[in-house]
Motif scaffolding. Structure first.
Motif, PDB file in Angstrom:
ATOM      1  N   ALA A 124       0.833  -1.206   0.000  1.00 38.29           N
ATOM      2  CA  ALA A 124       0.000   0.000   0.000  1.00 38.29           C
ATOM      3  C   ALA A 124       0.867   1.254   0.000  1.00 38.29           C
ATOM      4  O   ALA A 124       0.545   2.252  -0.675  1.00 38.29           O
ATOM      5  CB  ALA A 124      -0.929  -0.013   1.210  1.00 38.29           C
ATOM      6  N   VAL A 125       1.969   1.225   0.750  1.00 36.00           N
ATOM      7  CA  VAL A 125       2.876   2.373   0.769  1.00 36.00           C
ATOM      8  C   VAL A 125       3.508   2.568  -0.605  1.00 36.00           C
ATOM      9  O   VAL A 125       3.640   3.701  -1.088  1.00 36.00           O
ATOM     10  CB  VAL A 125       3.963   2.175   1.847  1.00 36.00           C
ATOM     11  N   LEU A 126       3.889   1.481  -1.258  1.00 31.58           N
ATOM     12  CA  LEU A 126       4.458   1.591  -2.604  1.00 31.58           C
ATOM     13  C   LEU A 126       3.462   2.201  -3.582  1.00 31.58           C
ATOM     14  O   LEU A 126       3.828   3.018  -4.441  1.00 31.58           O
ATOM     15  CB  LEU A 126       4.884   0.200  -3.094  1.00 31.58           C
ATOM     16  N   ARG A 127       2.213   1.813  -3.428  1.00 30.86           N
ATOM     17  CA  ARG A 127       1.179   2.359  -4.317  1.00 30.86           C
ATOM     18  C   ARG A 127       1.024   3.860  -4.106  1.00 30.86           C
ATOM     19  O   ARG A 127       0.930   4.644  -5.060  1.00 30.86           O
ATOM     20  CB  ARG A 127      -0.145   1.639  -4.073  1.00 30.86           C
ATOM     21  N   THR A 163       7.409  -9.090  -1.219  1.00 33.34           N
ATOM     22  CA  THR A 163       6.938 -10.438  -1.500  1.00 33.34           C
ATOM     23  C   THR A 163       5.788 -10.368  -2.503  1.00 33.34           C
ATOM     24  O   THR A 163       5.391  -9.288  -2.945  1.00 33.34           O
ATOM     25  CB  THR A 163       6.447 -11.108  -0.210  1.00 33.34           C
ATOM     26  N   ALA A 164       5.250 -11.536  -2.827  1.00 31.33           N
ATOM     27  CA  ALA A 164       4.112 -11.574  -3.749  1.00 31.33           C
ATOM     28  C   ALA A 164       2.931 -10.792  -3.195  1.00 31.33           C
ATOM     29  O   ALA A 164       2.191 -10.148  -3.943  1.00 31.33           O
ATOM     30  CB  ALA A 164       3.718 -13.028  -4.010  1.00 31.33           C
ATOM     31  N   ALA A 165       2.747 -10.832  -1.862  1.00 32.99           N
ATOM     32  CA  ALA A 165       1.646 -10.083  -1.252  1.00 32.99           C
ATOM     33  C   ALA A 165       1.836  -8.578  -1.445  1.00 32.99           C
ATOM     34  O   ALA A 165       0.889  -7.838  -1.729  1.00 32.99           O
ATOM     35  CB  ALA A 165       1.543 -10.421   0.234  1.00 32.99           C
ATOM     36  N   ALA A 166       3.079  -8.109  -1.295  1.00 32.99           N
ATOM     37  CA  ALA A 166       3.348  -6.690  -1.510  1.00 32.99           C
ATOM     38  C   ALA A 166       3.126  -6.307  -2.969  1.00 32.99           C
ATOM     39  O   ALA A 166       2.569  -5.252  -3.272  1.00 32.99           O
ATOM     40  CB  ALA A 166       4.783  -6.366  -1.082  1.00 32.99           C
ATOM     41  N   ALA A 207       5.277  -1.778  -7.370  1.00 28.37           N
ATOM     42  CA  ALA A 207       6.563  -2.359  -6.985  1.00 28.37           C
ATOM     43  C   ALA A 207       7.516  -2.440  -8.162  1.00 28.37           C
ATOM     44  O   ALA A 207       8.730  -2.558  -7.969  1.00 28.37           O
ATOM     45  CB  ALA A 207       6.345  -3.754  -6.387  1.00 28.37           C
ATOM     46  N   ALA A 208       6.997  -2.388  -9.369  1.00 25.91           N
ATOM     47  CA  ALA A 208       7.853  -2.412 -10.554  1.00 25.91           C
ATOM     48  C   ALA A 208       8.391  -1.032 -10.895  1.00 25.91           C
ATOM     49  O   ALA A 208       9.348  -0.909 -11.656  1.00 25.91           O
ATOM     50  CB  ALA A 208       7.068  -2.956 -11.753  1.00 25.91           C
ATOM     51  N   ARG A 209       7.791   0.018 -10.319  1.00 22.30           N
ATOM     52  CA  ARG A 209       8.171   1.387 -10.677  1.00 22.30           C
ATOM     53  C   ARG A 209       8.825   2.151  -9.536  1.00 22.30           C
ATOM     54  O   ARG A 209       9.589   3.085  -9.783  1.00 22.30           O
ATOM     55  CB  ARG A 209       6.935   2.155 -11.154  1.00 22.30           C
ATOM     56  N   VAL A 210       8.517   1.787  -8.302  1.00 20.93           N
ATOM     57  CA  VAL A 210       9.050   2.504  -7.148  1.00 20.93           C
ATOM     58  C   VAL A 210      10.119   1.639  -6.485  1.00 20.93           C
ATOM     59  O   VAL A 210       9.811   0.561  -5.992  1.00 20.93           O
ATOM     60  CB  VAL A 210       7.927   2.832  -6.141  1.00 20.93           C
TER      61      VAL A 210
END
Length: 329
Positions: A196-199, A220-223, A231-234
């Protein structure tokens, strides 16, 4: 009994201890020494050396390393530290975002008789163009691969996540010519909160997230799932000691603001919003640890109803980042 010389070990065998051949040479070597002690700034492990390197980097405006990218952050970098196992990323939005940002994929899994839509068609097309292996599996097998999560009939296996270095976040801000903005998580152990923080970090232009190596959630996969592809951009930087890292960032001119219910100011009046800034978010139960709190230049709070004890880390970070974006705009 006392004085019994017949018991084992009571008598010393052999003669008196004497000098052995060659000891004089050993003593002379010991007296020679190892030469003059190097300056503190010339010792790589010393904090003075790190300050010198940071000052040189700041003077150049860049570290001289290749520019970071979404694929480097998520899929691997020379200086990154990888987790030990592969991850399964599931869900159409998460998978599509990962493919769009060029994350290397080991295998694409599609559920049999999958009902197609625009997202699944783009997923298949992108994976085919990149030459990724595609496997059609039963929904039961996909449930097993994703550990029972909501996969929407799509999942990918990706290489281990490669964490960035905390200096990479400073470098990214320097290249963009803007004050750095990052989120540091102190004691947050739920990977869904990290997601959620990454988003939120991706939505409000943060340069990355900092997490400790121990007693903290990793990517992890959950994150991945909760981040909806962010997670792919930040980039996520994993550090050995969060308090020490914040201390080093402060020496580089970055302000540190912690979020806590008993803060000195409201988050709407977030101090240092226009300056280089790290927002520290603690765990729901214990909040910010003492050592990390000592590094904070200010403590801000989010006014909430007395019926609610606290906000989770993801919500708190999102509110704070929104206020920073609002001030900077």
């Amino acid at each position: 009994m006392a004085g019994n010389s017949s018991r084992r070990g009571a008598t010393r065998k052999g003669g008196k201890k004497g000098a052995t051949v060659g000891t004089g040479g050993h003593s002379r070597k010991a007296l020679e020494g190892k030469g003059p002690t190097p300056k503190a700034e010339d010792r790589p492990y010393h904090v003075a050396h790190k300050r010198k390197v940071a000052a040189e980097r700041q003077a150049r405006g860049t570290s001289g390393r290749p520019a970071s990218s979404a694929s480097r952050s998520a899929a691997g970098s020379k200086g990154g530290r990888k987790s030990s196992t592969h991850e399964i990323v599931s869900g159409r939005n998460s998978v599509l975002e990962a493919l769009r940002t060029g994350v290397p994929v080991t295998t694409l899994y599609l559920a049999a008789r999958l009902e197609a839509d625009d997202r699944t068609r783009e997923i298949v097309s992108t994976a085919a163009d990149a030459g990724y292996p595609l496997l059609e599996v039963s929904r039961a097998e996909l449930d097993r691969l994703t550990d029972g999560s909501v996969h929407q009939g799509v999942a990918i296996q990706v290489p281990p996540y490669a964490y960035a270095e905390d200096e990479d976040l400073l470098d990214a801000a320097a290249r963009a010519g803007v004050p750095v903005l990052a989120v540091a998580l102190d004691g947050v152990t739920d990977p869904r909160n990290l997601g959620a923080v990454l988003r939120s970090a991706g939505a409000f232009g943060a340069h990355g997230v900092i997490v400790p190596e121990r007693r903290a959630a990793g990517v992890t996969a959950a994150a991945w799932k909760v981040s909806a592809g962010a997670a792919a951009r930040v980039p996520v930087a994993r550090v050995t000691n969060l308090a020490r890292t914040l201390q080093e960032w402060k020496k580089a001119g970055v302000f540190v603001v912690g979020l806590d219910g008993g803060g000195d100011v409201a988050v709407a009046d977030l101090p240092y919003a226009g300056d280089p800034l790290v927002v520290v978010v603690g765990s729901e139960g214990k909040g910010i640890s003492r050592l990390v709190r000592e590094q904070c230049d200010a403590i801000a709070s989010i006014p909430i109803s007395s019926d609610v004890e606290s906000l989770n880390a993801g919500v708190a970070a999102g509110i704070a980042l929104y206020e920073v974006a609002r001030h900077r705009a």
